[in-house]
Design an enzyme around this catalytic site. Structure first.
Site, PDB file in Angstrom:
ATOM      1  NE  ARG A 199      23.827 -63.857 -93.124  1.00 40.27           N
ATOM      2  CZ  ARG A 199      24.598 -62.764 -93.136  1.00 40.27           C
ATOM      3  NH1 ARG A 199      25.334 -62.475 -94.184  1.00 40.27           N
ATOM      4  NH2 ARG A 199      24.628 -61.953 -92.099  1.00 40.27           N
ATOM      5  CG  HIS A 230      20.880 -58.986 -89.588  1.00 43.77           C
ATOM      6  ND1 HIS A 230      21.373 -60.162 -89.059  1.00 43.77           N
ATOM      7  CD2 HIS A 230      21.951 -58.365 -90.158  1.00 43.77           C
ATOM      8  CE1 HIS A 230      22.666 -60.246 -89.306  1.00 43.77           C
ATOM      9  NE2 HIS A 230      23.043 -59.178 -89.965  1.00 43.77           N
ATOM     10  CD  GLN A 283      24.621 -55.791 -87.653  1.00 49.47           C
ATOM     11  OE1 GLN A 283      25.105 -56.629 -88.378  1.00 49.47           O
ATOM     12  NE2 GLN A 283      25.342 -54.870 -87.052  1.00 49.47           N
ATOM     13  CG  ASP A 303      21.483 -52.503 -94.810  1.00 47.17           C
ATOM     14  OD1 ASP A 303      22.665 -52.825 -95.058  1.00 47.17           O
ATOM     15  OD2 ASP A 303      20.536 -53.327 -94.862  1.00 47.17           O
ATOM     16  CB  CYS A 349      24.605 -54.098 -90.475  1.00 47.12           C
ATOM     17  SG  CYS A 349      24.040 -54.024 -92.181  1.00 47.12           S
ATOM     18  NE  ARG A 396      26.272 -59.088 -85.924  1.00 45.52           N
ATOM     19  CZ  ARG A 396      26.131 -59.714 -87.111  1.00 45.52           C
ATOM     20  NH1 ARG A 396      26.651 -59.183 -88.193  1.00 45.52           N
ATOM     21  NH2 ARG A 396      25.438 -60.833 -87.222  1.00 45.52           N
TER      22      ARG A 396
HETATM   23  N1  NVA Z   1      20.272 -55.648 -95.846  1.00 44.50           N
HETATM   24  C1  NVA Z   1      21.558 -56.318 -96.024  1.00 44.50           C
HETATM   25  C2  NVA Z   1      22.191 -56.589 -94.706  1.00 44.50           C
HETATM   26  C3  NVA Z   1      23.547 -57.259 -94.792  1.00 44.50           C
HETATM   27  C4  NVA Z   1      24.139 -57.557 -93.449  1.00 44.50           C
HETATM   28  C5  NVA Z   1      21.330 -57.596 -96.806  1.00 44.50           C
HETATM   29  O1  NVA Z   1      20.362 -58.314 -96.500  1.00 44.50           O
HETATM   30  O2  NVA Z   1      22.098 -57.876 -97.731  1.00 44.50           O
HETATM   31  N1   CP Z   2      26.481 -57.330 -90.839  1.00 45.84           N
HETATM   32  C1   CP Z   2      26.538 -58.576 -91.330  1.00 45.84           C
HETATM   33  O1   CP Z   2      25.654 -59.400 -91.120  1.00 45.84           O
HETATM   34  O2   CP Z   2      27.649 -58.846 -92.060  1.00 45.84           O
HETATM   35  P1   CP Z   2      27.943 -60.164 -92.903  1.00 45.84           P
HETATM   36  O3   CP Z   2      27.001 -60.181 -94.063  1.00 45.84           O
HETATM   37  O4   CP Z   2      29.376 -60.047 -93.302  1.00 45.84           O
HETATM   38  O5   CP Z   2      27.703 -61.354 -91.999  1.00 45.84           O
END
Ligand code: NVA
Ligand code: CP
Length: 331
Positions: free
Chosen positions: A106, A133, A136, A229, A270, A315
């Site tokens: 990540r 992602h 997800q 989101d 998400c 998830r």
């Molecule tokens: N768009 C958000 C998704 C978090 C799961 C981010 O990248 O922070």
């Molecule tokens: N939806 C998601 O990816 O959550 P986290 O950032 O908590 O992993």
């Protein structure tokens, strides 16, 4: 279906059949989990979990899923490794690839996870980049299928910043699986032209479609799934808040939007979400801009149409399916 040795990076490189296979496998694994049937067929293997950005769901999903499959896990937090600072991605990939059977990443640019995949020699799973992602998406599609019984032909509307990881990924996944995707946002927040064209080609094959519109009332009419989101994603600078609130407030998911969609519509997010003042960021934004919610109202978030916690649970089951399939688990 044999996905052994495959990476999991965007879903663009997966066929409709392969994605559906992963959803079926997730469903089976979920059933087994509920019945406490052990699936620890990958005993003795280990996976590395690299998180250059923070996480609750993705990290816990990878850890629980790996442990359920019998595997060991090593978590590398945003400050706890040499990656990118004292050691290149290419070198890191070769080191971790020699010790672990799989690597989750990540972080920031998609090119980083792609480079890891190119040099690791073991499956690499994208746990979120700025652009995509994909894990997800499996959770969302499983949740939609559990609720409606089908995916093909369903209308999914994404409201908000449609150029970022969640918007891009919904467009890819819907187009692959034959859903009708609508990105509903100001035009400057539409997804990139190249990706949109690519997805329109997938949609032409799957029977789905891709629509971009600024008209929220028109977009949500008859929608089966309304998603959103956060307006500012991890790693983005504080300065963008003002512009995001101004541009995206008309695309907040409200009770009015859900009513316009119809009572059949479900709400997905998400998570994490800014729907009340229960977070530090939420309270700071409230102090600065006087708003008590952002991308979704608390009313919608807490409503019976909201399946966000079912989605969050999924998830884990779907990530377990990705690891099991790409590591060649015999279940
Ligand atoms: N768009 C958000 C998704 C978090 C799961 C981010 O990248 O922070
Ligand atoms: N939806 C998601 O990816 O959550 P986290 O950032 O908590 O992993």
């Amino acid at each position: 279906m044999n996905l052994t040795g495959r990476h999991f990076l965007t879903l663009k490189d997966y066929t409709r059949e392969e994605i559906l296979y992963l959803l079926d496998l997730a469903e089976t694994l979920k059933e087994k989990k509920k019945k406490h049937i052990p699936v620890d067929v990958l005993r003795g293997r280990n996976v590395a979990l690299i998180f250059e950005k923070t996480s609750t769901r993705t990290r816990c999903s990878f850890e629980v899923a790996a442990h359920d499959l019998g595997m060991g896990t090593t978590y590398l937090d945003p400050s706890g490794s040499q990656i990118g600072k004292k050691e290149s991605i290419r070198d890191t990939a070769r080191v971790l690839g020699s010790m672990f059977e799989g690597i989750e990443y990540r972080g920031y640019g998609q090119e980083i996870v792609e480079e890891l995949a190119a040099y690791a020699g073991v499956p690499v799973w994208n746990g979120l980049t700025n652009e995509y992602h994909p894990t997800q998406m499996l959770a969302d599609m499983l949740t939609i299928r559990e609720h409606f019984g089908t995916l093909e032909g369903r209308k999914l509307v994404y409201m908000g910043d449609a150029r970022y990881n969640m918007g891009n990924s919904y467009m890819v996944t819907c187009a692959k699986l034959g859903l009708h995707y609508t990105a509903c946002a100001p035009a400057s927040y539409f997804p990139g032209k190249e990706l949109t064209e690519e997805c329109r080609k997938y949609a032409a094959e799957s029977g789905g479609s891709v629509t971009l519109t600024e008209d929220a009332d028109e977009a949500v009419r008859g929608a089966d799934i309304i998603c959103t989101d956060v307006w500012v994603s991890m790693g983005e600078p504080d300065e963008v808040w003002e512009e995001r609130i101004r541009a995206l407030s008309p695309y907040k998911v409200t009770a009015d939007i859900m009513n316009k969609a119809g009572e059949q519509a479900i709400f997905l997010h998400c998570l994490p979400s800014f729907h009340d003042l229960g977070t530090e960021v939420g309270r700071k934004i409230h102090e600065r801009f006087g708003i008590a919610d952002m991308e979704v109202t608390d009313e919608v978030f807490e409503s019976a149409q909201s399946l966000v916690f079912e989605e969050a649970e999924n998830r884990m089951h779907t990530i377990k399916a990705v690891m099991a399939a790409t590591l060649g688990a015999e279940l």
